[in-house]
Scaffold this active site. Structure first.
Site, PDB file in Angstrom:
ATOM      1  N   ASP A  60       0.879  -1.170   0.000  1.00 61.66           N
ATOM      2  CA  ASP A  60       0.000   0.000   0.000  1.00 61.66           C
ATOM      3  C   ASP A  60       0.915   1.218   0.000  1.00 61.66           C
ATOM      4  OD1 ASP A  60      -1.622   2.173   0.635  1.00 61.66           O
ATOM      5  OD2 ASP A  60      -2.918   1.002   1.962  1.00 61.66           O
ATOM      6  N   ASN A  87       3.170   4.420  -9.986  1.00 64.65           N
ATOM      7  CA  ASN A  87       1.992   4.545 -10.855  1.00 64.65           C
ATOM      8  C   ASN A  87       0.672   4.491 -10.094  1.00 64.65           C
ATOM      9  OD1 ASN A  87       0.300   3.857 -13.478  1.00 64.65           O
ATOM     10  ND2 ASN A  87      -0.004   2.131 -12.076  1.00 64.65           N
ATOM     11  N   TYR A 152      -7.772  15.085  -7.020  1.00 67.90           N
ATOM     12  CA  TYR A 152      -6.963  14.359  -8.012  1.00 67.90           C
ATOM     13  C   TYR A 152      -6.049  15.324  -8.780  1.00 67.90           C
ATOM     14  CZ  TYR A 152      -6.012  11.208 -11.978  1.00 67.90           C
ATOM     15  OH  TYR A 152      -5.399  10.432 -12.939  1.00 67.90           O
ATOM     16  N   THR A 187      -9.180   2.656 -18.919  1.00 67.55           N
ATOM     17  CA  THR A 187      -8.862   1.775 -17.781  1.00 67.55           C
ATOM     18  C   THR A 187     -10.066   1.799 -16.840  1.00 67.55           C
ATOM     19  OG1 THR A 187      -8.024   3.469 -16.267  1.00 67.55           O
ATOM     20  CG2 THR A 187      -6.439   2.569 -17.851  1.00 67.55           C
TER      21      THR A 187
END
Ligand SMILES: NC(=O)c1ccc[n+]([C@@H]2O[C@H](COP(=O)([O-])OP(=O)(O)OC[C@H]3O[C@@H](n4cnc5c(N)ncnc54)[C@H](O)[C@@H]3O)[C@@H](O)[C@H]2O)c1
Length: 256
Positions: A60, A87, A152, A187
Site C-alpha cells: 500500500d 503509478n 486528483y 482503464t
C-alpha cells in the site's frame, strides 16, 4: 527504437491492472526483471503470473513501512534497483463542495504521498545500484482546472513539481526523474467514473464518450502510455530529466 533493459530491475506500483500492468509487461518484454506491486496480495500475484520472470510484492503506497519494505525486498530478491514507476493512483470524482476532508486525504495520500514515498525510498537504492530512472505517472489534469476532481488534479500538479524537484536533486547522483501526463486512457479508473461524470455534469447517456471524442479524438490505450514510460526509462533518452510529457491526443493543446 529498440529499448533493451536486460540486467535492469524495475518496480511498478499499482501494477495489478490498467496502466501499471501495461507498463510492467512492457518493461519485462524489454528485458527488465519487474517487481509487480499492488494493494491486494491475490491481485498482485495474479498479475505477476502473467508477466515473465516477474516478482509479486504487495504494498500500500500510503504506508511508509510498506514502501520501505517493498524497496528492501526488491534489492534482496533481485540484486538491486534501477527503475521505479510510482503509478498507483485513485480518482473518486465528486463536486468540490461535497468533498470531505477524508475524501481529499484518501486521494492525495495515494496519488501524492505514495509518489513521495516511492521516490524517497527508491532513489537511494537506485544510486547504490549505479544509477537509473524514475518515471512518475501524473496526468494532464495537472495543467488546468477540471471539474469534479479537485483532489486528483491538485495531487497530480504536485506530482509534476515533485518530479522536477527530484530530477534536480538526483541528477548528479545518476538518477533521472520524468513524468508522463496522460489524457483520458481506457482503464477501470476512467470507465468506472463515466456515470458520475455524466450525472454531475448534466450530460446525457453517452455524453462522456462524445466529450472525449471532441477533446482528444479517442481514449488513449494503456499500451501507448507504457511505450512512453519505457522510452523514458531507457538510457537512450538520457538527456530527458525533469520533463512532464503529455500524451493526450491534443486535449491540452486546444482551447475549443
Ligand atoms: N486512466 C486514465 O485516464 C489516466 C490518465 C492520467 C493518469 N492516470 C494515472 O495512471 C495511474 C494508473 O491509473 P489507471 O487508470 O491504470 O487506474 P486503475 O484504477 O486501472 O489502476 C490503479 C491501480 O492502483 C492500485 N492502487 C490503488 N490504491 C493503491 C494503493 N494505496 N497502493 C497501491 N496500489 C494502489 C489499484 O489497486 C489498481 O490496481 C494513476 O496514477 C492514474 O492517476 C490515469
Amino acid at each position: 527504437m529498440n529499448q533493451n533493459l536486460t540486467g535492469k530491475v524495475a518496480i511498478v506500483t499499482g501494477a495489478a491492472r490498467g496502466i501499471g500492468f501495461a507498463v510492467a509487461a512492457k518493461l519485462a518484454a524489454a528485458g527488465a526483471r519487474v517487481v509487480v506491486s499492488d494493494l491486494d496480495e491475490a491481485a498482485t500475484r495474479a498479475a505477476a503470473d502473467e508477466i515473465p520472470n516477474a516478482v509479486p510484492i504487495a504494498c500500500d503506497v500510503r504506508d511508509e513501512d510498506q514502501v520501505k519494505a517493498l524497496v528492501e525486498q526488491t534489492v534482496e530478491r533481485c540484486g538491486g534497483l534501477h527503475l521505479m514507476v510510482p503509478n498507483a493512483g485513485v480518482a473518486k470524482p465528486m463536486p468540490l463542495t461535497s468533498m470531505s476532508l477524508a475524501d481529499w486525504r484518501y486521494v492525495t495520500a495515494v496519488n501524492l504521498d505514495g509518489v513521495f514515498l516511492s521516490i524517497r525510498y527508491a532513489a537511494p537504492a537506485i544510486i547504490a545500484s549505479g544509477g537509473g530512472s524514475i518515471v512518475t505517472v501524473a496526468s494532464v489534469t495537472a495543467t488546468a482546472g477540471s471539474p469534479l476532481i479537485a483532489h486528483y488534479a491538485a495531487s497530480k500538479a504536485a506530482v509534476v513539481n515533485l518530479t522536477k524537484t527530484a530530477a534536480v536533486e538526483l541528477r548528479d547522483h545518476g538518477v533521472r526523474v520524468n513524468a508522463v501526463m496522460p489524457g483520458f486512457v481506457e482503464t477501470p479508473l476512467v470507465t468506472g467514473s463515466v456515470e458520475t461524470f455524466e450525472q454531475q455534469l448534466g450530460l446525457p447517456a453517452g455524453g462522456f464518450a462524445a466529450l472525449i471524442e471532441q477533446k482528444q479524438g479517442r481514449l488513449g490505450t494503456t499500451e501507448e502510455v507504457a511505450d512512453l514510460v519505457l522510452l523514458l526509462a531507457d538510457d537512450s533518452t538520457s538527456f530527458f530529466n525533469g520533463a512532464g510529457l503529455a500524451l493526450d491526443g491534443g486535449l491540452t493543446a486546444s482551447l475549443f
